[in-house]
Design an enzyme around this catalytic site. Structure first.
Site, PDB file in Angstrom:
ATOM      1  N   GLY A  23      41.137  48.764  46.700  1.00  0.00           N
ATOM      2  CA  GLY A  23      41.881  49.292  47.840  1.00  0.00           C
ATOM      3  C   GLY A  23      42.359  48.265  48.837  1.00  0.00           C
ATOM      4  O   GLY A  23      42.617  48.593  50.003  1.00  0.00           O
ATOM      5  N   LYS A  24      42.547  47.031  48.400  1.00  0.00           N
ATOM      6  CA  LYS A  24      42.944  45.948  49.303  1.00  0.00           C
ATOM      7  C   LYS A  24      44.305  46.196  49.958  1.00  0.00           C
ATOM      8  O   LYS A  24      44.453  46.102  51.174  1.00  0.00           O
ATOM      9  CB  LYS A  24      43.023  44.618  48.530  1.00  0.00           C
ATOM     10  CG  LYS A  24      41.749  44.196  47.865  1.00  0.00           C
ATOM     11  CD  LYS A  24      41.908  42.860  47.171  1.00  0.00           C
ATOM     12  CE  LYS A  24      42.879  42.892  46.002  1.00  0.00           C
ATOM     13  NZ  LYS A  24      42.394  43.728  44.888  1.00  0.00           N
ATOM     14  N   GLU A  42      50.289  40.295  47.692  1.00  0.00           N
ATOM     15  CA  GLU A  42      50.558  39.751  46.367  1.00  0.00           C
ATOM     16  C   GLU A  42      51.499  40.719  45.652  1.00  0.00           C
ATOM     17  O   GLU A  42      51.446  41.928  45.848  1.00  0.00           O
ATOM     18  CB  GLU A  42      49.277  39.546  45.576  1.00  0.00           C
ATOM     19  CG  GLU A  42      48.461  40.795  45.314  1.00  0.00           C
ATOM     20  CD  GLU A  42      47.215  40.500  44.503  1.00  0.00           C
ATOM     21  OE1 GLU A  42      46.987  39.330  44.176  1.00  0.00           O
ATOM     22  OE2 GLU A  42      46.484  41.441  44.193  1.00  0.00           O
ATOM     23  N   ASP A  92      46.516  40.563  51.375  1.00  0.00           N
ATOM     24  CA  ASP A  92      45.623  41.210  50.411  1.00  0.00           C
ATOM     25  C   ASP A  92      45.183  40.224  49.325  1.00  0.00           C
ATOM     26  O   ASP A  92      44.883  40.615  48.206  1.00  0.00           O
ATOM     27  CB  ASP A  92      46.260  42.465  49.806  1.00  0.00           C
ATOM     28  CG  ASP A  92      47.467  42.172  48.922  1.00  0.00           C
ATOM     29  OD1 ASP A  92      47.957  41.016  48.942  1.00  0.00           O
ATOM     30  OD2 ASP A  92      47.929  43.092  48.220  1.00  0.00           O
TER      31      ASP A  92
END
Length: 221
Positions: A23-24, A42, A92
């Site tokens: 869940g980043k 990313e 993230d």
């Protein structure tokens, strides 16, 4: 509802990390919205080798890792050229994650070559002011991956997730480059539950140095 102000002395560069499916990215976006910050994500969907890697890891691991390394190095280079004190930035990923995945995915010869490129590209990469490491068992990660249904992830196995989770555990056991908040994210929902999110945010704002652990319990929304 917790209010964020200039007086809160917010960390200017926050990295949210953890294994695939924890869940980043969703948390980064919500934190940025709350803090009035900018997200640095990313971009796995831009990697032309990723689908091939999940289907045939041995053949496409090196190309996949090298693409991610070049992509993230470019993002970090752009970040380094901006005014780090003007706006909160929330990523993230840690630059270090590339070598973590490379160690799992590459042969020894490939890894040694990869690390030569890695060290060249990551010179003077900025360090976060706070790292939030989200943890969850590989069984939970697999459930979340299957639920979100991203096409490139359909070949991910439980065994591979376990490898990645173990690599993250080892990496953060020795990590001391920035203040670190380790969060058990197994049972909480930081995206859809305001109470869970507020508890995490309060914990984040209290971390100034060192290593901290929280094991939040689900709250009533």
């Amino acid at each position: 509802m917790l209010q964020i102000t200039e007086q809160d002395n917010l960390p200017r560069f926050i990295a949210v990390e953890g294994a695939i499916g924890v869940g980043k990215t969703s948390l980064c976006k919500r934190l940025a919205e709350k803090m009035g910050g900018e997200v640095l994500l990313e971009k796995a969907e831009e990697n032309p080798f990723l689908d091939k890697f999940y289907a045939n890891p041995e053949q496409f691991a090196f190309q996949t890792q090298l693409f991610f390394l070049m992509q993230r190095a470019q993002q970090v280079s752009e970040l380094r050229q901006t005014d780090m004190f003007q706006q909160v930035r929330i990523a993230d990923f840690l630059m270090d994650k590339d070598s973590l995945f490379a160690k799992v995915n590459l042969s020894q010869d490939e890894y040694e070559l990869y690390m030569q490129v890695y060290h060249h590209l990551t010179i003077n990469a900025p360090k976060p002011d706070l790292v939030v490491y989200l943890q969850a068992p590989s069984e939970v990660l697999m459930q979340r991956i299957q639920k979100r249904g991203i096409r490139s992830e359909r070949f991910i196995t439980h065994a591979y997730l376990k490898q990645i989770s173990d690599a993250y555990t080892e990496f953060f056991h020795f990590y001391n480059d920035a203040p670190l908040l380790i969060v058990n994210a197994t049972e909480v929902d930081f995206i859809n539950n305001d109470a869970d999110f507020e508890n995490l945010l309060t914990a984040m704002l209290s971390v100034k140095t060192g290593r901290h652990f929280i094991n939040p319990q689900p709250q009533s929304a």
